[in-house]
Design a protein around this motif. Structure first.
Motif: not given
Lengths: 187, 187
Positions: A77, A79, A125-128, A131, A133, B21-22, B25-26, B29, B32, B58
């Motif tokens: 998930v 990558v 953890i917030n992957l924003l 990433l 973003l 994936t990016l 997430v955009k 959000p 994330a 996710a």
């Protein structure tokens, strides 16, 4: 009639050696300077592998009895190929392990009986962040929680073990207070 | 004549999936938000074992393909049985792994060729802290150094990968800036 001599082993901790080690360090504080090490090699994609073997301590080069290797990867998930846990999950292992080793030592020194220690660690953890973003979200964990379930002696004594372990935990200190990290690159 | 279509795989990174994936997430959000977990069980003395398997991300409960277990212990010079590396050594693995995973992803996105990535991590720790023998010495590492050796593309491009990975590394962030850790005890 028989005489019972108290065993120096308590909860699997050799308290005689523990006290002898403390005395040795008090006599020669220089031997308390340690350096731990790991080497890492990229395998493919987000998959890589660390080796841990030698370290410095007690005034000399030392090595673990066995060389250990640990892989890390990202899950699908994220990558990756999910060959191993993520780097951030090893932080959770390190925290639980450090607090648990510590409280077992402290229990032995205090003469507190310990029959079972289990813990669960969670890290949010917030992957924003990683990433790229959001500028308002940090890259790392926003919060880590660890919950212990202890069995053995009086509950107050057991809670006291965790508190004392927290006060003397190397990993808890690093995770809560941070540490300077320098990076060099040879390319 | 033949037409060459560029593969979405670069350095073992699936860049097509990475960009998808990016975009996902955009658009959402919320996906994330992740939570990673470990459980730990005391074995004996300073020896204990963590299990890592499930996590949240996710928008759903997920799990690694394989459950992983990692032991930790103290070496004999630190009154353990040396069944495994120490908790603090796993911090070094986590740091090297996170920076390495990141720079492989960044290389793929930037189209930078990477043929070899190796790193060595060292952490200096003075055990007067955890032994309770000095109020002026911290419990954790005083300094961590990581040195990378990269091969592949132009050296400036390779150095740029490490710098960008540092800026977006979850473990580097946690280790350098710290994170709130809460502890609960059931006894």
């Amino acid at each position: 009639m028989s005489t019972t001599t108290e065993s120096p082993m308590r909860n699997g901790v050799d308290t005689a050696t523990l006290f002898a080690t403390l005395d040795a360090v008090k006599a020669s504080p220089e031997i308390a300077k340690f350096q731990f090490r790991a080497t890492n090699r990229w395998v493919n994609g987000t998959h890589n592998r660390s080796t841990i073997h030698g370290f410095y301590g007690a005034g000399q080069e030392l090595a673990h009895r066995q060389q250990a290797t640990f892989d890390a990867d990202h899950p699908e998930v994220l990558v990756g190929a999910d060959n191993a846990p993520t780097p951030v999950e090893f932080l959770l292992h390190a925290l639980a392990a450090c607090l648990t080793s510590g409280l077992a030592n402290i229990a032995a020194v205090r003469g507190v009986e310990l029959t079972s220690v289990e813990s669960t660690v969670e890290g949010d953890i917030n992957l924003l962040g990683i990433l790229g973003l959001s500028d308002e979200v940090r890259n790392g964990y926003e919060q880590i929680r660890i919950s212990f379930r202890l069995e053995g002696d009086d509950p107050d004594k057991l809670r006291g073990l965790v508190e004392q372990s927290r006060l003397r935990s190397a990993v808890y200190d690093v995770l809560t207070n941070g540490v300077p990290v320098s990076i060099e690159v040879e390319a």
